[in-house]
Design a protein around this motif. Structure first.
Motif, PDB file in Angstrom:
ATOM      1  N   GLU A  80       0.840  -1.211   0.000  1.00  0.00           N
ATOM      2  CA  GLU A  80       0.000   0.000   0.000  1.00  0.00           C
ATOM      3  C   GLU A  80       0.874   1.261   0.000  1.00  0.00           C
ATOM      4  OE1 GLU A  80      -3.450   2.171  -0.176  1.00  0.00           O
ATOM      5  OE2 GLU A  80      -3.389  -0.013  -0.196  1.00  0.00           O
ATOM      6  N   LEU A  81       1.887   1.285   0.843  1.00  0.00           N
ATOM      7  CA  LEU A  81       2.787   2.447   0.922  1.00  0.00           C
ATOM      8  C   LEU A  81       3.505   2.696  -0.403  1.00  0.00           C
ATOM      9  CD1 LEU A  81       4.627   2.070   4.365  1.00  0.00           C
ATOM     10  CD2 LEU A  81       3.207   3.992   3.644  1.00  0.00           C
ATOM     11  N   VAL A  82       4.038   1.646  -0.995  1.00  0.00           N
ATOM     12  CA  VAL A  82       4.871   1.791  -2.187  1.00  0.00           C
ATOM     13  C   VAL A  82       4.049   1.964  -3.456  1.00  0.00           C
ATOM     14  CG1 VAL A  82       6.586   0.640  -3.658  1.00  0.00           C
ATOM     15  CG2 VAL A  82       6.802   0.526  -1.161  1.00  0.00           C
ATOM     16  N   HIS A  83       3.014   1.171  -3.619  1.00  0.00           N
ATOM     17  CA  HIS A  83       2.332   1.110  -4.906  1.00  0.00           C
ATOM     18  C   HIS A  83       1.024   1.899  -4.994  1.00  0.00           C
ATOM     19  CE1 HIS A  83       5.051  -1.953  -6.477  1.00  0.00           C
ATOM     20  NE2 HIS A  83       5.017  -2.480  -5.274  1.00  0.00           N
ATOM     21  N   HIS A  84       0.413   2.216  -3.868  1.00  0.00           N
ATOM     22  CA  HIS A  84      -0.921   2.818  -3.928  1.00  0.00           C
ATOM     23  C   HIS A  84      -1.032   4.176  -3.262  1.00  0.00           C
ATOM     24  CE1 HIS A  84      -2.149  -1.004  -5.555  1.00  0.00           C
ATOM     25  NE2 HIS A  84      -1.723  -1.623  -4.486  1.00  0.00           N
ATOM     26  N   GLN A  85       0.080   4.725  -2.810  1.00  0.00           N
ATOM     27  CA  GLN A  85       0.050   6.049  -2.203  1.00  0.00           C
ATOM     28  C   GLN A  85       1.160   6.886  -2.803  1.00  0.00           C
ATOM     29  OE1 GLN A  85       0.460   5.755   2.048  1.00  0.00           O
ATOM     30  NE2 GLN A  85      -1.485   4.736   2.316  1.00  0.00           N
ATOM     31  N   ASP A  86       0.888   8.167  -2.989  1.00  0.00           N
ATOM     32  CA  ASP A  86       1.960   9.073  -3.363  1.00  0.00           C
ATOM     33  C   ASP A  86       2.630   9.507  -2.073  1.00  0.00           C
ATOM     34  OD1 ASP A  86       1.650   9.002  -6.116  1.00  0.00           O
ATOM     35  OD2 ASP A  86       0.113  10.570  -6.093  1.00  0.00           O
ATOM     36  N   ASN A  87       3.847   9.061  -1.890  1.00  0.00           N
ATOM     37  CA  ASN A  87       4.557   9.303  -0.635  1.00  0.00           C
ATOM     38  C   ASN A  87       5.259  10.651  -0.650  1.00  0.00           C
ATOM     39  OD1 ASN A  87       3.814   6.921   0.517  1.00  0.00           O
ATOM     40  ND2 ASN A  87       5.610   5.808  -0.174  1.00  0.00           N
ATOM     41  N   ASP A  88       4.490  11.707  -0.486  1.00  0.00           N
ATOM     42  CA  ASP A  88       5.089  13.025  -0.416  1.00  0.00           C
ATOM     43  C   ASP A  88       5.854  13.181   0.891  1.00  0.00           C
ATOM     44  OD1 ASP A  88       3.972  13.650  -2.868  1.00  0.00           O
ATOM     45  OD2 ASP A  88       2.152  14.442  -1.959  1.00  0.00           O
ATOM     46  N   ALA A  89       5.280  12.673   1.968  1.00  0.00           N
ATOM     47  CA  ALA A  89       5.909  12.801   3.273  1.00  0.00           C
ATOM     48  C   ALA A  89       6.882  11.647   3.494  1.00  0.00           C
ATOM     49  CB  ALA A  89       4.847  12.790   4.368  1.00  0.00           C
ATOM     50  N   LYS A  90       7.970  11.959   4.131  1.00  0.00           N
ATOM     51  CA  LYS A  90       8.922  10.904   4.501  1.00  0.00           C
ATOM     52  C   LYS A  90       8.306  10.130   5.653  1.00  0.00           C
ATOM     53  CE  LYS A  90      12.682  12.529   2.199  1.00  0.00           C
ATOM     54  NZ  LYS A  90      12.601  12.166   0.839  1.00  0.00           N
ATOM     55  N   THR A  91       8.196   8.823   5.485  1.00  0.00           N
ATOM     56  CA  THR A  91       7.625   8.002   6.545  1.00  0.00           C
ATOM     57  C   THR A  91       8.660   7.000   7.010  1.00  0.00           C
ATOM     58  OG1 THR A  91       6.720   6.509   4.885  1.00  0.00           O
ATOM     59  CG2 THR A  91       5.224   8.184   5.756  1.00  0.00           C
ATOM     60  N   ASN A  92       8.677   6.777   8.294  1.00  0.00           N
ATOM     61  CA  ASN A  92       9.570   5.796   8.873  1.00  0.00           C
ATOM     62  C   ASN A  92       8.812   4.469   8.874  1.00  0.00           C
ATOM     63  OD1 ASN A  92      10.815   4.090  10.827  1.00  0.00           O
ATOM     64  ND2 ASN A  92      11.922   5.894  11.579  1.00  0.00           N
ATOM     65  N   LEU A  93       9.301   3.514   8.106  1.00  0.00           N
ATOM     66  CA  LEU A  93       8.604   2.249   7.937  1.00  0.00           C
ATOM     67  C   LEU A  93       8.371   1.548   9.268  1.00  0.00           C
ATOM     68  CD1 LEU A  93       7.363   0.141   6.040  1.00  0.00           C
ATOM     69  CD2 LEU A  93       9.648  -0.846   5.792  1.00  0.00           C
ATOM     70  N   SER A  94       9.375   1.542  10.130  1.00  0.00           N
ATOM     71  CA  SER A  94       9.226   0.849  11.419  1.00  0.00           C
ATOM     72  C   SER A  94       8.119   1.482  12.256  1.00  0.00           C
ATOM     73  CB  SER A  94      10.548   0.821  12.194  1.00  0.00           C
ATOM     74  OG  SER A  94      11.006   2.124  12.458  1.00  0.00           O
ATOM     75  N   ASP A  95       8.010   2.813  12.215  1.00  0.00           N
ATOM     76  CA  ASP A  95       6.941   3.494  12.962  1.00  0.00           C
ATOM     77  C   ASP A  95       5.568   3.168  12.380  1.00  0.00           C
ATOM     78  OD1 ASP A  95       8.830   4.654  14.627  1.00  0.00           O
ATOM     79  OD2 ASP A  95       8.794   6.608  13.598  1.00  0.00           O
ATOM     80  N   VAL A  96       5.469   3.161  11.057  1.00  0.00           N
ATOM     81  CA  VAL A  96       4.198   2.861  10.394  1.00  0.00           C
ATOM     82  C   VAL A  96       3.739   1.451  10.757  1.00  0.00           C
ATOM     83  CG1 VAL A  96       3.094   2.453   8.146  1.00  0.00           C
ATOM     84  CG2 VAL A  96       4.542   4.463   8.474  1.00  0.00           C
ATOM     85  N   LEU A  97       4.647   0.483  10.633  1.00  0.00           N
ATOM     86  CA  LEU A  97       4.281  -0.910  10.926  1.00  0.00           C
ATOM     87  C   LEU A  97       3.908  -1.086  12.389  1.00  0.00           C
ATOM     88  CD1 LEU A  97       6.961  -2.793   8.792  1.00  0.00           C
ATOM     89  CD2 LEU A  97       4.518  -2.578   8.320  1.00  0.00           C
ATOM     90  N   SER A  98       4.698  -0.524  13.287  1.00  0.00           N
ATOM     91  CA  SER A  98       4.419  -0.659  14.727  1.00  0.00           C
ATOM     92  C   SER A  98       3.067  -0.065  15.090  1.00  0.00           C
ATOM     93  CB  SER A  98       5.510   0.018  15.556  1.00  0.00           C
ATOM     94  OG  SER A  98       6.729  -0.658  15.413  1.00  0.00           O
ATOM     95  N   SER A  99       2.784   1.118  14.555  1.00  0.00           N
ATOM     96  CA  SER A  99       1.525   1.767  14.928  1.00  0.00           C
ATOM     97  C   SER A  99       0.321   1.071  14.317  1.00  0.00           C
ATOM     98  CB  SER A  99       1.544   3.253  14.551  1.00  0.00           C
ATOM     99  OG  SER A  99       1.524   3.419  13.157  1.00  0.00           O
TER     100      SER A  99
END
Length: 188
Positions: A80-99
């Motif tokens: 979802e992060l890579v293919h279906h969203q325009d990632n304008d904001a820098k996201t920390n993958l570990s934080d996203v997964l944990s939350s």
């Protein structure tokens, strides 16, 4: 109500295919998203068996194991992060997964490595490289635009990572074309 977790649902087309099978079987769906179906009622053993038989030839499986469900959720969040969203904001993958998964990242990372035989980071990179391939084939964006869109710090970093994963430079890949792309459920 019952929630089922489905392996290999990686795109909107997968959702449509699974929805179609559920409709054919007369199963009322409350919600469907990548890797997860919420049905209006509990399935009987026979209904579940029939659904499994309908999904299996299409490349989907119902996941009953809790750890495997977590792995599939990790994969779906990354897709979802890579293919279906325009990632304008820098996201920390570990934080996203944990939350999103309500688990410590170390637990998720160790579980993923144990079951998949690769790290979450390598899986994330592999998905990003598949997205780069897709964007190169479309030929609508420059390499610097692709690097920006996928949050690479520079074109050089993207090119180095691309060559490390594929063995080809992005420009050489672009000449070869689409026959080198993989289906998302085969990316490791």
């Amino acid at each position: 109500m019952t929630t089922l977790f489905i392996k290999n649902m990686v795109c909107n087309r997968c959702i449509m295919v699974v929805q179609n099978e559920l409709d054919k079987l007369g199963l009322a769906v409350k919600n469907i998203k990548l890797g997860e179906i919420t049905l209006a009622k509990e399935l009987t053993f026979n209904e579940k068996e029939v659904l499994e038989e309908a999904l299996d030839p299409l490349g989907f499986q119902i996941i009953d194991d809790k750890k495997c469900r977590i792995i599939e959720k990790i994969k779906n969040i990354i897709i979802e992060l890579v293919h279906h969203q325009d990632n304008d904001a820098k996201t920390n993958l570990s934080d996203v997964l944990s939350s999103q998964l309500h688990h410590d990242y170390n637990y998720l990372s160790n579980l993923f490595s144990d079951i998949e035989g690769t790290t979450i980071e390598k899986y994330f990179i592999a998905q990003k490289i598949e997205k780069v391939k897709e964007l190169l084939v479309y030929d609508e964006l420059s390499l610097s635009e692709i690097a920006f869109r996928l949050n690479y710090s520079s074109v050089a970093y993207l090119s180095n990572q691309f060559k490390k994963v594929t063995g080809l430079s992005p420009s050489h890949f672009k000449q070869i074309g689409e026959d080198k792309r993989k289906p998302l459920d085969e990316v490791k």
